[in-house]
Scaffold this motif. Structure first.
Motif, PDB file in Angstrom:
ATOM      1  N   ILE A   3       0.527  -3.620   1.529  1.00 54.71           N
ATOM      2  CA  ILE A   3      -0.463  -2.454   1.332  1.00 54.71           C
ATOM      3  C   ILE A   3      -0.215  -0.843   1.580  1.00 54.71           C
ATOM      4  O   ILE A   3      -0.701  -0.107   1.134  1.00 54.71           O
ATOM      5  CB  ILE A   3      -1.618  -3.102   2.249  1.00 54.71           C
ATOM      6  N   LYS A   4       0.938  -0.832   2.422  1.00 53.57           N
ATOM      7  CA  LYS A   4       1.507   0.550   2.515  1.00 53.57           C
ATOM      8  C   LYS A   4       2.368   1.192   1.599  1.00 53.57           C
ATOM      9  O   LYS A   4       2.439   0.670   0.364  1.00 53.57           O
ATOM     10  CB  LYS A   4       2.175   0.632   3.810  1.00 53.57           C
ATOM     11  N   GLY A   5       2.757   2.671   1.680  1.00 48.73           N
ATOM     12  CA  GLY A   5       3.598   3.086   0.553  1.00 48.73           C
ATOM     13  C   GLY A   5       2.963   3.186  -0.797  1.00 48.73           C
ATOM     14  O   GLY A   5       3.591   3.266  -1.808  1.00 48.73           O
ATOM     15  N   GLY A   6       1.626   3.519  -1.064  1.00 47.43           N
ATOM     16  CA  GLY A   6       1.012   3.665  -1.894  1.00 47.43           C
ATOM     17  C   GLY A   6       0.297   2.363  -2.704  1.00 47.43           C
ATOM     18  O   GLY A   6      -0.261   2.428  -3.859  1.00 47.43           O
ATOM     19  N   ARG A   7       0.547   1.135  -2.110  1.00 48.41           N
ATOM     20  CA  ARG A   7       0.099  -0.035  -2.703  1.00 48.41           C
ATOM     21  C   ARG A   7      -1.206  -0.310  -2.728  1.00 48.41           C
ATOM     22  O   ARG A   7      -1.867  -0.856  -3.568  1.00 48.41           O
ATOM     23  CB  ARG A   7       0.838  -1.166  -2.130  1.00 48.41           C
ATOM     24  N   LEU A   8      -1.904   0.357  -1.643  1.00 47.01           N
ATOM     25  CA  LEU A   8      -3.498   0.286  -1.531  1.00 47.01           C
ATOM     26  C   LEU A   8      -3.788   0.957  -2.555  1.00 47.01           C
ATOM     27  O   LEU A   8      -5.093   0.778  -3.389  1.00 47.01           O
ATOM     28  CB  LEU A   8      -3.878   0.640  -0.148  1.00 47.01           C
ATOM     29  N   GLU A  65      10.207  -2.180  -4.068  1.00 54.05           N
ATOM     30  CA  GLU A  65       9.997  -0.729  -4.102  1.00 54.05           C
ATOM     31  C   GLU A  65       8.591  -0.304  -4.337  1.00 54.05           C
ATOM     32  O   GLU A  65       7.786  -1.166  -5.072  1.00 54.05           O
ATOM     33  CB  GLU A  65      10.722  -0.495  -5.430  1.00 54.05           C
ATOM     34  N   THR A  66       8.051   0.707  -3.731  1.00 54.84           N
ATOM     35  CA  THR A  66       6.835   1.253  -3.578  1.00 54.84           C
ATOM     36  C   THR A  66       6.677   2.213  -4.987  1.00 54.84           C
ATOM     37  O   THR A  66       7.638   2.645  -5.505  1.00 54.84           O
ATOM     38  CB  THR A  66       6.747   2.142  -2.388  1.00 54.84           C
ATOM     39  N   CYS A  78       9.455   4.582   6.776  1.00 52.50           N
ATOM     40  CA  CYS A  78      10.083   3.919   5.683  1.00 52.50           C
ATOM     41  C   CYS A  78      10.287   2.561   5.813  1.00 52.50           C
ATOM     42  O   CYS A  78      10.147   1.811   4.688  1.00 52.50           O
ATOM     43  CB  CYS A  78      11.416   4.673   5.671  1.00 52.50           C
ATOM     44  N   VAL A  79      10.713   2.006   6.757  1.00 50.94           N
ATOM     45  CA  VAL A  79      10.779   0.567   7.128  1.00 50.94           C
ATOM     46  C   VAL A  79       9.405  -0.093   6.742  1.00 50.94           C
ATOM     47  O   VAL A  79       9.166  -1.041   6.030  1.00 50.94           O
ATOM     48  CB  VAL A  79      11.402   0.066   8.252  1.00 50.94           C
ATOM     49  N   ARG A  80       8.407   0.263   7.565  1.00 50.66           N
ATOM     50  CA  ARG A  80       7.117  -0.064   7.508  1.00 50.66           C
ATOM     51  C   ARG A  80       6.665  -0.407   5.997  1.00 50.66           C
ATOM     52  O   ARG A  80       6.064  -1.280   5.730  1.00 50.66           O
ATOM     53  CB  ARG A  80       5.956   0.477   7.960  1.00 50.66           C
ATOM     54  N   LYS A  81       6.839   0.683   5.107  1.00 54.12           N
ATOM     55  CA  LYS A  81       6.138   0.593   3.881  1.00 54.12           C
ATOM     56  C   LYS A  81       6.795  -0.255   2.998  1.00 54.12           C
ATOM     57  O   LYS A  81       6.357  -1.149   2.352  1.00 54.12           O
ATOM     58  CB  LYS A  81       6.355   2.172   3.172  1.00 54.12           C
ATOM     59  N   ALA A 131       0.038   7.278   8.650  1.00 52.71           N
ATOM     60  CA  ALA A 131      -0.423   5.727   8.322  1.00 52.71           C
ATOM     61  C   ALA A 131       0.519   5.022   7.481  1.00 52.71           C
ATOM     62  O   ALA A 131       0.013   4.034   6.884  1.00 52.71           O
ATOM     63  CB  ALA A 131      -1.805   5.596   8.113  1.00 52.71           C
ATOM     64  N   SER A 132       1.830   5.544   7.274  1.00 53.86           N
ATOM     65  CA  SER A 132       2.584   4.877   6.052  1.00 53.86           C
ATOM     66  C   SER A 132       2.157   4.973   4.708  1.00 53.86           C
ATOM     67  O   SER A 132       2.455   4.347   3.864  1.00 53.86           O
ATOM     68  CB  SER A 132       2.792   3.522   6.446  1.00 53.86           C
ATOM     69  N   GLY A 133       1.187   6.105   4.696  1.00 54.31           N
ATOM     70  CA  GLY A 133       0.971   6.438   3.345  1.00 54.31           C
ATOM     71  C   GLY A 133       0.362   5.341   2.235  1.00 54.31           C
ATOM     72  O   GLY A 133       0.774   4.993   1.119  1.00 54.31           O
ATOM     73  N   PRO A 134      -0.467   4.513   2.636  1.00 55.29           N
ATOM     74  CA  PRO A 134      -1.188   3.419   1.940  1.00 55.29           C
ATOM     75  C   PRO A 134      -1.918   3.976   0.524  1.00 55.29           C
ATOM     76  O   PRO A 134      -1.710   3.123  -0.322  1.00 55.29           O
ATOM     77  CB  PRO A 134      -2.382   2.820   2.596  1.00 55.29           C
ATOM     78  N   THR A 135      -2.304   5.166   0.526  1.00 51.59           N
ATOM     79  CA  THR A 135      -2.806   5.609  -0.891  1.00 51.59           C
ATOM     80  C   THR A 135      -2.111   6.882  -1.388  1.00 51.59           C
ATOM     81  O   THR A 135      -2.538   7.702  -2.095  1.00 51.59           O
ATOM     82  CB  THR A 135      -4.155   6.139  -0.663  1.00 51.59           C
ATOM     83  N   ALA A 136      -0.668   7.055  -0.860  1.00 52.65           N
ATOM     84  CA  ALA A 136       0.142   8.204  -1.443  1.00 52.65           C
ATOM     85  C   ALA A 136       1.357   7.626  -1.896  1.00 52.65           C
ATOM     86  O   ALA A 136       1.993   6.635  -1.521  1.00 52.65           O
ATOM     87  CB  ALA A 136       0.607   8.885  -0.118  1.00 52.65           C
TER      88      ALA A 136
END
Length: 440
Positions: free
Chosen positions: A178-183, A248-249, A170-173, A209-214
């Protein structure tokens, strides 16, 4: 797989195997079940002759890319990042190595290069993203105004304080660009197919992987609360960013992510089931405790130790000879200055619970081949461990309090060393209980 115990009976008579050999074989089966070469091809699109851009991050990213190259007949190009020592030669896809579990400058460069690759796509393009455990550290681009050094400091503090993987991610995103859906947003409007090997309890795409595509349901305020919860010092730049709406993601339901497909190709549950079948074929009853077990390593170990003792004495949910299997990701609150990982810590705590009880053996290891930051996947515990440690001058209880599992198991020659496995479905734990005259 849930935390509810699953019971299975033996399929043949016990053949009296060597306990260490059996435990190692069960681990090997679990790892083999999650190898990309075994599972990835079944999840590829039907049309493998079209052009595709390949990106990815994780300890299995390179082996996933290698498998993709073998099964894809059309043009391929792109870049994946994996951990130091986990790469292998690729023909059409570039691979670079970066640091795990704390990101380094190569992690940052990889993230920048991958964002550049997906920066000018259109709706006719296809992006295949290969994600696996470790990707969060390997693909690290700090959010605007945050330095890599600040992010590294926060990451180290989270790893030591006992925070759960969900809290860490949560913190990482929310500190990432790039993480948390930003990719995924960066890939829009192209078609995006994510193929993931899950290393997290519950197989949640937002956590792998902290959800880069989610799409990410967590919030910046939650990330700030987690840092306060563990009393982690917060640099002013990070505090300001987490209070900024731009931190915000993208959330579930975001229309910009509608052309994206996410598929989990391997998980801990599948690996545990395969290990259970192997144990049954050797004539052992099996008890599956779940693939999503979390909590402090030492607390989980003591619960498992109490269960094993009860079973050995004839009072448990399954009868010896049997194997207790579990997976997930435990945590370690660092109290001392020793060395080791969460699987070694689990085994030390299990040893204090068992105190050399006869007929009980155990293996705990990470399926990626690395327990913590050492060169071992984990270790093996036997009824003789307690006494052998004493004879060599070790006090297991004191070493547990000092978080010092690696030197002890190295001295006893009980480390499990596999090298990088190039896959990752998190921790694998097996407790083997064999009837003895003492326990009958």
């Amino acid at each position: 797989m849930s935390n509810a115990p699953s019971l299975s009976g033996p399929s043949m008579n016990v053949v009296d195997p060597d306990p260490r050999t059996l435990l190692t074989e069960l681990f090997d089966v679990a790892v083999a079940t999650a190898q990309p070469a075994r599972v990835l091809a079944d999840f590829l699109p039907e049309n493998k002759a079209r052009c595709a851009l390949v990106i990815g991050a994780g300890k299995a990213a390179c082996s996933m890319a290698s498998c993709l190259e073998q099964h894809w007949s059309g043009p391929l190009h792109g870049l994946v990042v994996t951990a130091y020592g986990h790469s292998q030669p690729l023909q059409r896809i570039e691979v670079i190595e970066a640091s795990h579990p704390v990101p380094d400058t190569m992690s940052e460069q990889a993230a920048k290069r991958i964002l550049a690759l997906v920066g000018n796509l259109d709706a006719d393009d296809l992006v295949i993203c290969l994600i696996s455990g470790g990707g969060s550290s390997l693909l690290a681009l700090p959010a605007p105004g945050i330095s890599l050094a600040n992010k590294q400091g926060i990451n180290r503090a989270l790893l030591k304080c006992g925070a759960t993987i969900d809290e860490i991610n949560c913190v990482r995103k929310h500190l990432s660009a790039i993480k948390g859906g930003r990719l995924a947003l960066a890939c829009t409007p192209a078609r995006l197919l994510t193929l993931a090997i899950s290393d997290v309890p519950g197989d949640n795409p937002t956590t792998i992987a902290s959800g880069p595509t989610a799409a990410d349901p967590s919030t910046s305020s939650e990330a700030l609360s987690i840092l306060h919860k563990y009393r982690i010092p917060i640099p002013e730049t990070i505090a300001a960013w987490l209070k900024n709406p731009d931190s915000e993601t993208p959330k579930p339901g975001d229309s910009r992510l509608c052309n994206h497909d996410y598929r989990i190709i391997a998980s801990a549950g599948q690996s545990l089931e395969a290990a259970a079948r192997q144990a049954q074929q050797a004539g052992f009853n099996t008890l599956l405790l779940g693939d999503d077990i979390t909590g402090e390593s030492r607390d989980v170990a003591r619960e498992h130790g109490a269960l094993a003792l009860s079973i050995a004495r004839g009072g448990g949910p399954v009868s010896p000879p049997c194997v207790i299997l579990s997976g997930g990701e435990t945590t370690v609150t660092v109290r001392g200055d020793g060395t080791g990982g969460r699987n070694g810590e689990y085994l030390l705590a299990l040893a204090t619970e068992l105190e050399g009880a006869p007929g009980i053996y155990a293996l705990a290891a990470d399926t990626d081949g690395i327990d913590g930051a050492g060169d071992n996947a984990g270790a093996i515990l036997s009824p003789e461990t307690w006494q052998r440690a004493k004879e060599r001058g070790w006090d297991i209880s004191k070493e547990l309090e000092n978080n010092n599992c690696y030197p002890l198991f190295r001295d006893l020659e009980d480390l499990l060393i596999t090298g990088p496995t190039r896959t990752n479905v998190n921790d694998f734990r097996a407790i083997l209980i064999i009837p003895t005259e003492t326990t009958l």
